[in-house]
Design a protein around this motif. Sequence first.
Motif: not given
Length: 770
Positions: A210-214, A583-591, A737-744
């Motif tokens: 159910n998760s494309s990123l996963m 830590l906030l980014d990890i909780v929000k965007n690295l689910r 806050p930063m998403t994984v896409q923005l990170m790279f």
Amino acid sequence: METEPLLSHQTRATLRDTSICCSADSGYGGTCCSPDEKLQRYSSARTSAVQEDHDLCIQQAVVFIEDAIQYRSINHRVDWSSLRLYRWYYSRVVQWGLGITIFIILALAFIEKPSSLTLTSDLRYRSVPWEPPCGVTESIEVVCLLIFAADVSVKSYLVGWEEFLKNKWLVAYILVIAFSFMDWMVSLALLCQEGLRIRRVLRPFFLLQNSSLMKKTLKCIKRTLPEIASVLLLLGLHLCLFTMFGMLLFVKSKSSNSNSEWQMYFKNLPDSITSLLVLLTTANNPDVMLPAYSENRAYSIFFILFSGFGTYFLMNLLTAVIYNQFRGYLLISIQTSILRRRLGIRTAFEVLCCEKQLDSEINNHMEGVSPHLVMSVLDQVQMKSYYKEVITQKVQEFGDCLISSCQFQKLFDELDKDKIKQHPAMPEYQNACLRKLQVIFSHRYFNLFGNAVALINVICISAALVIFADKALSKSDDYFLWVINCFFILFYLLEMILKIFSLGIKGYLASRSNVFDGLLTVTLLALLLTMCFTYLIHPKWGSDVPGLMSLLELIRMVNLLIVFRFLRVIPHIQLMGLVASTLLDIVKNLRAFAGILVVVYYVFAVVGIILFQGAITPPNNTSVVVNSSAEEDTVNYTAVCGTYEQLAYWPNNFDDFAATLVLLYDVMVVNNWQVFMEAYSRYSSPWSKIYFVAWWLTSAIMWVNLFVALVLENFIHKWDKSHHGPITEQQEAAMCPMTVQLMFREQIKEPTEEELLVRLHQHPHLHLPH
């Protein structure tokens, strides 16, 4: 291949049908249309067909842009009914419902046999758990499976048969649901008394698919495994060589005093490998070395060389390899997501161009779309209001000029940018004195003063805790601390009022730090008033006074909130702000990583219950088995030091799902994990060590290193970003806050125009003119 022409076939067929004359001699009793009626009928049909295709094009463009926003594939059906179904399926209600269904089917493990519904998991004191009657959890499970069956049916229909066969996840989805149904029927046939429910191991698949990123993360992990295997092979070689050296060094001798090391750690090959493997994690250091070290200090060289090369070189090298390889594969995965976004936006542009072509009756491909048409699409697209406002403003700047493909793509580049938070304007006061006060109370030095006052308050509480630490509860008198806290709470209230005066109510609420302060200040004020009212009724500090809460309990709650309020200093210290935002980014965007960890925990927990449920039995009042080689010999309950029994690890077991999760966490931390491995090798089988080693490799080596790699990447990115520009911009960048896409984003290569067009014309359901 299924064909669904985009625009022209249906329109031309409609116009062709209207040109047929209903002649009087056709045998149907009709009359031939006059030229005026024929022209009128043609114009009406043309208008209706063009309007229908216009609406279809708008809807297609809306869906493609929404696909781009969510990084979804555009290879799905594009007819009217399919688009309605597609948007309904990806609506927030349906996706939330699907997520709740996944949560429910995973949570069944806590109440299914063996149930976790007991107060304690300690084998010595655990009562008989309540277990639902046969058919209760099975009914819930079959409803979830029917929802999953409907889910995969909708997905399969929307992508089409050919795309379905190419999608391994969808094929596996159907197979897992089918097998789960068969296993479910077996359970009912055996009246829920079957010894093994294989479908429990398959349940985490529903979370993965159910998760494309996963899925992308799992694919990256799969591609990273070969590189990790090379380092693990070197690590294994290191372990085997030192095991041989250890068995040659520590042999059985005639003197019983010299046999301690051999007897305890190097008696045979399995024990030797286990001892050094645990030493690799430093869990049994220095215990494993002490018997030999006490005999001859030179033996310490062996253990130091093993730990120095294995723990501090190879293990850190493994972390570096995982970081380097996984980061590269994750970058490739994010590259695919960006390609999907660009392709979705370009496809939306091509669809709108074709609509313009139909409307103008020009056979040549148009090179742009009107801003009015783009505005019609944006009105229906579901996206964050901030991005919609920015894109709308840019579209309006074009006026009546057509928007080219390049300009259309740049419009939606706003989706790749950080959201810049705009603070509301401060209130304007006419009085000069009020303006000066506004400048003072909105200055950052006023915040620093407030932080200093909060620090003094915390110091006062700490001093009181030290002074009254040894006093009995009945003799405790916190009246003095209560008076001090009253002063500080009133200052916090005054500080909140002054900030609202200087920033305005909107400006005050625009800052998360101010909202945090305000909520706690209001709560503290309410508790202060409650304390005053309670003191007037019962002026006693003891905990035995009547009422819901005594004064002593109220002052403790106030102290807790005051200490918690001190966290307000974090945003004002740059390094702490970076850590907190990471830590906030990890909780929000690295689910996705947390989801994969849930999957791994779930699978290992179910397998552990299958293998080891009931393996360890609680001791009797008088005796316990302490030697696996003589199981029938029992002695008084005096366990060997450092064993499972002596350490009283009875709550850690595989007898229910919740207890298993805690045990797996304890092993992942690797502190004393050899105790669990040794205990289950005695109570069940020596082969049980394979299970614990496999879990250690999966969790402590693989997942934790992946997590560390992404934490480093996130923190380094924020650190670099926070050290450019003025101080205020640095703080905003650090806390943004930063998403994984923005990170790279800086490392991502943009797809070329040719690549987009090739993929666009390979769409299985959309046929555009070349």
